[in-house]
Design an enzyme around this catalytic site. Structure first.
Site, short mmCIF file in Angstrom:
data_model
loop_
_atom_site.label_atom_id
_atom_site.label_comp_id
_atom_site.label_asym_id
_atom_site.label_seq_id
_atom_site.Cartn_x
_atom_site.Cartn_y
_atom_site.Cartn_z
N ASP A 23 -6.57 13.46 -25.07
CA ASP A 23 -6.61 12.00 -24.75
C ASP A 23 -6.02 11.48 -25.76
O ASP A 23 -6.29 10.93 -26.76
CB ASP A 23 -8.07 11.55 -24.68
CG ASP A 23 -8.06 10.17 -23.96
OD1 ASP A 23 -7.11 9.48 -24.16
OD2 ASP A 23 -9.37 9.71 -23.54
N ARG A 76 -1.46 -2.79 -18.63
CA ARG A 76 -2.41 -2.25 -18.75
C ARG A 76 -2.68 -1.13 -17.52
O ARG A 76 -2.33 -1.36 -16.45
CB ARG A 76 -3.68 -3.17 -18.20
CG ARG A 76 -4.83 -2.98 -18.93
CD ARG A 76 -5.94 -4.03 -19.09
NE ARG A 76 -5.71 -4.73 -20.26
CZ ARG A 76 -6.10 -4.13 -21.15
NH1 ARG A 76 -6.94 -3.21 -21.18
NH2 ARG A 76 -5.65 -4.54 -22.42
N LYS A 99 -1.17 0.37 -25.16
CA LYS A 99 -1.55 0.19 -26.42
C LYS A 99 -0.04 -0.01 -27.38
O LYS A 99 0.61 -0.75 -27.16
CB LYS A 99 -2.48 1.22 -26.95
CG LYS A 99 -3.86 1.30 -26.30
CD LYS A 99 -4.81 2.21 -26.60
CE LYS A 99 -6.18 2.05 -26.13
NZ LYS A 99 -6.52 2.58 -24.85
N THR A 129 -3.42 5.74 -21.76
CA THR A 129 -3.26 4.44 -21.37
C THR A 129 -1.88 4.01 -21.84
O THR A 129 -1.24 4.60 -22.80
CB THR A 129 -4.23 3.33 -22.07
OG1 THR A 129 -4.13 3.46 -23.40
CG2 THR A 129 -5.51 3.35 -21.57
N GLU A 157 -0.57 4.76 -0.54
CA GLU A 157 -1.28 5.85 -0.70
C GLU A 157 -0.40 7.23 -0.60
O GLU A 157 0.22 7.50 0.26
CB GLU A 157 -2.54 5.93 0.19
CG GLU A 157 -3.64 5.01 -0.19
CD GLU A 157 -4.93 4.99 0.64
OE1 GLU A 157 -4.91 6.03 1.50
OE2 GLU A 157 -5.80 4.31 0.45
N TYR A 173 0.66 -1.03 -0.12
CA TYR A 173 -0.20 -0.04 0.13
C TYR A 173 0.89 1.20 0.03
O TYR A 173 1.84 1.38 0.73
CB TYR A 173 -0.95 0.07 1.21
CG TYR A 173 -2.32 -0.15 0.90
CD1 TYR A 173 -2.87 0.75 0.03
CD2 TYR A 173 -3.01 -1.33 1.48
CE1 TYR A 173 -4.26 0.46 -0.30
CE2 TYR A 173 -4.30 -1.47 1.09
CZ TYR A 173 -5.06 -0.59 0.16
OH TYR A 173 -6.41 -0.82 -0.18
N1 DSN Z 1 -11.30 -0.02 -25.72
C1 DSN Z 1 -10.23 0.93 -26.04
C2 DSN Z 1 -10.19 0.48 -27.72
O1 DSN Z 1 -10.37 -0.42 -28.07
O2 DSN Z 1 -10.07 1.61 -28.46
C3 DSN Z 1 -10.41 2.39 -25.82
O3 DSN Z 1 -10.49 2.56 -24.47
#
Ligand code: DSN
Length: 430
Positions: free
Chosen positions: A217, A252, A246, A243, A73, A71
């Site tokens: 974003d 993730r 990708k 994120t 925080e 933990y």
């Molecule tokens: N779920 C993602 C995508 O496949 O583009 C976006 O958050």
């Protein structure tokens, strides 16, 4: 064809699940068998979901580490728990790498996901009821950009801009007109199914004209920015959320970059505003991925991702499909399948039966509902990580076309998919 036993032996020797795989198998063979089956699924099929990738064994090792126990925080040096000496070092290293890679003033690596990062952005800059301008979901936006079934659409007044019908590119004139009319607190650019580059300079000018916060974003394309393959939004934007799993090829999770003057607001919005304890094993895995992104080999990868996506889109056009906006400048292509007399849903299902994983996707001005769609979205991050190049993209385009046009040949096509994947092994064992 490999047996499950052979796959298990390989996972053990390569330790893709860490040294504890053996313990997992003896304690919980059911879950262990599912992990092996997923490894086989990833190895034996084509993974063309544009938002997925194969992380390195080093990233997986950090994710499966004892940092999961801790933990923490708060932030390095300002925690609410003892025993944070080691996780402090990990988070400081991760922040330093993020700032170096993106040339950012401030980085927060604690968001558990992209949606969590976006909740923090709303919280840092807006109050419920405020007006925000973002790209509409049917034109490629994201749930957190104002969908009525999402917190963003329920708690905020989100106005939407879209693409022009003739070019299928963002209509910056419409965006400006809407900004002048609605005077949003914040303007969001970024999308999940937009194959072209975004003009960040133009968006900055519009934000300055109406006094809005510029939020990007960048979840889909941040990996291409990290690899210096496309222009960065960081010099223009007040805040950039994304994120890490990708094109960026990390674990993730989510991350936020901000201008120095917004750093404190972002940190407060993430913790205690939106989350409790960070997942420190994920923060460590983000640090590992960021180090990988700082290598010259990653820059080559990012460029190859784009040339592969372009070759794949061109191949699908040659097979009688239509690439939305005429092609792609990024890692994904949005393909209109109407000319083949099928829907996106049918195409998705037929490809799935042939071992090709992709997703149905609305195209701009789609006559079909989102559950059916007229399009498919294809992405090149995973197959590029496997080492495939433009020649293989042509082959994949032909396999996709055959899977859609000849559903009764699914088993034969699936065999050819496996053979192709065997030549480019995922997580090779030696
Ligand atoms: N779920 C993602 C995508 O496949 O583009 C976006 O958050």
């Amino acid at each position: 064809m490999r047996t499950s036993e052979e796959s298990r032996e390989g996972a053990l020797s390569a330790k893709y699940y860490g040294a504890s795989y053996e313990a997992l198998e003896s304690q919980d063979p059911e879950v262990a068998a599912m992990l092996i089956s997923e490894l086989e699924r990833e190895r034996n099929g084509l993974q063309l979901i544009a938002s997925e990738n194969f992380t390195s064994p080093a990233v997986l090792a950090a994710l499966g580490s004892t940092l999961s126990n801790k933990y923490a925080e708060g932030y390095p040096g300002k925690r609410y728990y003892g025993g944070c000496e080691e996780v402090d070092k990990v988070e400081e290293l991760a922040i330093a790498r993020a700032k170096e890679l993106f040339g950012a003033d401030h980085a927060n690596l604690q968001p558990h996901s992209g949606a969590s990062a976006n909740i923090a952005v709303y919280q840092a800059f807006t109050k419920p009821g405020d007006t925000v301008l973002a790209m509409s979901l049917p034109h490629g936006g994201h749930l957190t950009h104002g969908s009525k079934v999402n917190f963003s659409g329920k708690w905020f007044n989100v106005e939407s801009y879209g693409v022009r019908q003739d070019t299928e590119l963002i209509d910056y004139d419409e965006l400006r007109d809407l900004a002048v009319k609605h005077k949003p607190k914040m303007i969001c650019s970024g999308a999940t199914a937009y194959p072209s580059l975004i003009d960040f300079k133009r968006v900055r000018e519009i934000c300055d004209e109406v006094g809005a916060i510029m939020w990007v974003d960048a979840a889909h394309f941040i990996g291409l920015v990290a690899g210096k393959a496309i222009p960065s939004p960081v010099p223009y934007a007040d805040v950039v959320s994304f994120t890490t799993h990708k094109v960026l090829r990390g674990p993730r999770g989510g991350m936020i970059l901000a201008k120095a003057e917004h750093g404190a607001a972002i940190d407060k919005a993430v913790f205690p505003g939106m989350q409790g304890g960070p997942i420190m094993s994920a923060v460590a895995a983000k640090a590992v991925a960021l180090k990988e992104c700082l290598q010259p080999s990653y820059q080559r990868y990012a460029k190859d991702v784009i040339s592969n996506a372009q070759a794949l889109a061109a191949g699908l056009v040659d097979e009688g499909m239509r690439a939305v906006s005429g092609g792609t400048q990024t890692h994904l292509a949005l393909i209109d399948v109407q000319a083949l007399g099928v829907t996106g849903k049918e195409s998705d299902e037929r490809c799935g039966s042939a071992g090709i994983t992709l997703n149905k996707n609305s195209i701009p001005f789609d006559p079909q509902p989102p559950s059916i769609t007229s399009g498919i979205r294809v992405g090149s991050p995973s197959v590029t990580t496997q080492g495939m190049g433009v020649g293989e993209m042509r082959t994949i385009a032909s396999l996709i076309a055959r899977a859609i046009k000849e559903p009764t040949a699914a088993a034969k096509i699936s065999g050819e998919v496996k053979e192709l994947c065997r030549r480019f092994p995922v997580y090779p064992e030696n």
